[in-house]
Design a protein around this motif. Sequence first.
Motif, PDB file in Angstrom:
ATOM      1  N   PHE A 111       0.861  -1.194   0.000  1.00  0.00           N
ATOM      2  CA  PHE A 111       0.000   0.000   0.000  1.00  0.00           C
ATOM      3  C   PHE A 111       0.895   1.242   0.000  1.00  0.00           C
ATOM      4  O   PHE A 111       1.042   1.904   1.025  1.00  0.00           O
ATOM      5  CB  PHE A 111      -0.916  -0.005   1.241  1.00  0.00           C
ATOM      6  CG  PHE A 111      -1.813  -1.197   1.331  1.00  0.00           C
ATOM      7  CD1 PHE A 111      -3.123  -1.120   0.883  1.00  0.00           C
ATOM      8  CD2 PHE A 111      -1.359  -2.395   1.864  1.00  0.00           C
ATOM      9  CE1 PHE A 111      -3.967  -2.216   0.960  1.00  0.00           C
ATOM     10  CE2 PHE A 111      -2.195  -3.505   1.943  1.00  0.00           C
ATOM     11  CZ  PHE A 111      -3.504  -3.414   1.490  1.00  0.00           C
ATOM     12  N   ASP A 133       0.635   4.221  -0.905  1.00  0.00           N
ATOM     13  CA  ASP A 133       0.042   5.517  -0.551  1.00  0.00           C
ATOM     14  C   ASP A 133      -0.613   5.495   0.828  1.00  0.00           C
ATOM     15  O   ASP A 133      -1.365   6.405   1.175  1.00  0.00           O
ATOM     16  CB  ASP A 133      -0.981   5.949  -1.617  1.00  0.00           C
ATOM     17  CG  ASP A 133      -2.165   4.992  -1.745  1.00  0.00           C
ATOM     18  OD1 ASP A 133      -2.093   3.847  -1.235  1.00  0.00           O
ATOM     19  OD2 ASP A 133      -3.170   5.387  -2.373  1.00  0.00           O
ATOM     20  N   THR A 149      -4.194   2.260  -1.094  1.00  0.00           N
ATOM     21  CA  THR A 149      -4.586   1.482  -2.267  1.00  0.00           C
ATOM     22  C   THR A 149      -3.648   0.296  -2.388  1.00  0.00           C
ATOM     23  O   THR A 149      -2.419   0.452  -2.365  1.00  0.00           O
ATOM     24  CB  THR A 149      -4.508   2.345  -3.541  1.00  0.00           C
ATOM     25  OG1 THR A 149      -5.188   3.580  -3.306  1.00  0.00           O
ATOM     26  CG2 THR A 149      -5.151   1.623  -4.720  1.00  0.00           C
ATOM     27  N   HIS A 150      -4.219  -0.892  -2.533  1.00  0.00           N
ATOM     28  CA  HIS A 150      -3.444  -2.131  -2.592  1.00  0.00           C
ATOM     29  C   HIS A 150      -2.897  -2.319  -4.008  1.00  0.00           C
ATOM     30  O   HIS A 150      -3.489  -2.993  -4.834  1.00  0.00           O
ATOM     31  CB  HIS A 150      -4.346  -3.301  -2.176  1.00  0.00           C
ATOM     32  CG  HIS A 150      -3.640  -4.612  -2.136  1.00  0.00           C
ATOM     33  ND1 HIS A 150      -4.253  -5.790  -2.480  1.00  0.00           N
ATOM     34  CD2 HIS A 150      -2.380  -4.939  -1.780  1.00  0.00           C
ATOM     35  CE1 HIS A 150      -3.405  -6.790  -2.350  1.00  0.00           C
ATOM     36  NE2 HIS A 150      -2.256  -6.284  -1.922  1.00  0.00           N
ATOM     37  N   THR A 151      -1.724  -1.713  -4.264  1.00  0.00           N
ATOM     38  CA  THR A 151      -1.135  -1.781  -5.602  1.00  0.00           C
ATOM     39  C   THR A 151       0.134  -2.629  -5.662  1.00  0.00           C
ATOM     40  O   THR A 151       0.736  -2.761  -6.722  1.00  0.00           O
ATOM     41  CB  THR A 151      -0.808  -0.358  -6.112  1.00  0.00           C
ATOM     42  OG1 THR A 151       0.076   0.265  -5.184  1.00  0.00           O
ATOM     43  CG2 THR A 151      -2.079   0.468  -6.293  1.00  0.00           C
ATOM     44  N   GLY A 152       0.527  -3.191  -4.535  1.00  0.00           N
ATOM     45  CA  GLY A 152       1.709  -4.048  -4.497  1.00  0.00           C
ATOM     46  C   GLY A 152       1.395  -5.326  -3.749  1.00  0.00           C
ATOM     47  O   GLY A 152       0.358  -5.455  -3.101  1.00  0.00           O
ATOM     48  N   PRO A 191      -1.711  -7.689  -5.873  1.00  0.00           N
ATOM     49  CA  PRO A 191      -2.429  -6.407  -5.834  1.00  0.00           C
ATOM     50  C   PRO A 191      -3.869  -6.550  -6.324  1.00  0.00           C
ATOM     51  O   PRO A 191      -4.134  -7.203  -7.330  1.00  0.00           O
ATOM     52  CB  PRO A 191      -1.629  -5.520  -6.786  1.00  0.00           C
ATOM     53  CG  PRO A 191      -0.283  -6.144  -6.879  1.00  0.00           C
ATOM     54  CD  PRO A 191      -0.494  -7.610  -6.684  1.00  0.00           C
ATOM     55  N   THR A 192      -4.763  -5.926  -5.585  1.00  0.00           N
ATOM     56  CA  THR A 192      -6.179  -5.909  -5.977  1.00  0.00           C
ATOM     57  C   THR A 192      -6.559  -4.553  -6.563  1.00  0.00           C
ATOM     58  O   THR A 192      -7.629  -4.416  -7.136  1.00  0.00           O
ATOM     59  CB  THR A 192      -7.082  -6.177  -4.758  1.00  0.00           C
ATOM     60  OG1 THR A 192      -6.886  -5.127  -3.798  1.00  0.00           O
ATOM     61  CG2 THR A 192      -6.792  -7.537  -4.134  1.00  0.00           C
ATOM     62  N   ASN A 193      -5.678  -3.561  -6.388  1.00  0.00           N
ATOM     63  CA  ASN A 193      -5.933  -2.184  -6.811  1.00  0.00           C
ATOM     64  C   ASN A 193      -7.167  -1.588  -6.142  1.00  0.00           C
ATOM     65  O   ASN A 193      -7.742  -0.632  -6.638  1.00  0.00           O
ATOM     66  CB  ASN A 193      -6.017  -2.077  -8.336  1.00  0.00           C
ATOM     67  CG  ASN A 193      -4.686  -2.431  -8.962  1.00  0.00           C
ATOM     68  OD1 ASN A 193      -3.652  -1.908  -8.559  1.00  0.00           O
ATOM     69  ND2 ASN A 193      -4.710  -3.343  -9.908  1.00  0.00           N
ATOM     70  N   LYS A 194      -7.543  -2.147  -4.998  1.00  0.00           N
ATOM     71  CA  LYS A 194      -8.694  -1.635  -4.241  1.00  0.00           C
ATOM     72  C   LYS A 194      -8.216  -0.624  -3.201  1.00  0.00           C
ATOM     73  O   LYS A 194      -7.178  -0.803  -2.577  1.00  0.00           O
ATOM     74  CB  LYS A 194      -9.412  -2.770  -3.529  1.00  0.00           C
ATOM     75  CG  LYS A 194      -9.829  -3.899  -4.445  1.00  0.00           C
ATOM     76  CD  LYS A 194     -11.287  -3.940  -4.601  1.00  0.00           C
ATOM     77  CE  LYS A 194     -11.615  -5.088  -5.548  1.00  0.00           C
ATOM     78  NZ  LYS A 194     -12.927  -5.476  -5.579  1.00  0.00           N
ATOM     79  N   GLU A 195      -9.023   0.410  -3.040  1.00  0.00           N
ATOM     80  CA  GLU A 195      -8.785   1.367  -1.973  1.00  0.00           C
ATOM     81  C   GLU A 195      -9.405   0.823  -0.699  1.00  0.00           C
ATOM     82  O   GLU A 195     -10.502   0.262  -0.736  1.00  0.00           O
ATOM     83  CB  GLU A 195      -9.403   2.722  -2.321  1.00  0.00           C
ATOM     84  CG  GLU A 195      -8.698   3.420  -3.458  1.00  0.00           C
ATOM     85  CD  GLU A 195      -9.275   4.794  -3.753  1.00  0.00           C
ATOM     86  OE1 GLU A 195     -10.051   5.330  -2.930  1.00  0.00           O
ATOM     87  OE2 GLU A 195      -8.940   5.314  -4.823  1.00  0.00           O
ATOM     88  N   LEU A 223     -10.774  -5.605   0.300  1.00  0.00           N
ATOM     89  CA  LEU A 223      -9.823  -6.128  -0.679  1.00  0.00           C
ATOM     90  C   LEU A 223     -10.478  -7.125  -1.630  1.00  0.00           C
ATOM     91  O   LEU A 223      -9.878  -7.522  -2.628  1.00  0.00           O
ATOM     92  CB  LEU A 223      -8.636  -6.794   0.026  1.00  0.00           C
ATOM     93  CG  LEU A 223      -7.663  -5.872   0.740  1.00  0.00           C
ATOM     94  CD1 LEU A 223      -6.597  -6.685   1.474  1.00  0.00           C
ATOM     95  CD2 LEU A 223      -7.017  -4.893  -0.224  1.00  0.00           C
TER      96      LEU A 223
END
Length: 153
Positions: free
Chosen positions: A66, A68, A92-95, A102-106, A138
Amino acid sequence: MSEEQNKAIVLRFYDELWNERNFNVADELFAADCMTHQLQSGAETVAVARNPEAVKHHVAEWLDGFPDLRFSVEQMLVEGERVMTQSVMRGTHTGVWLGIAPTNKEVSVRLSVIHRVADGKIVEDWVLVEALGFFQQLGLLQSTEEIFAQTAK
């Protein structure tokens, strides 16, 4: 130390370590023999050693998943050497995080933490994370409504 000084130490934990990504502040904030209690429903409370290096590693793992991630303290209560915070972490789950792709979910996750401060350092903490809602955000678990709908059948 005064309650105001203990409060300032805990605020540095959130602001400088987490939000500003100043990993070296962990050396100033955490005792070498700090113990962390991860609180989980239905499980015995087990204390785990968490020295400054372990804290840095822990924060780095979260930031890998995350990047950020930010913390906001919503409430703080201080009594003697104990500082209780209710906070929310957003990111945001980008890693990859704990092996989860990563789910790219906030996410917006609430947590409650009690830090015990002695001689100017955090020597113990108790951490309760709203894990169910976190995993639901997530997309790893069904929503609460879906769970209840299935049990009603």
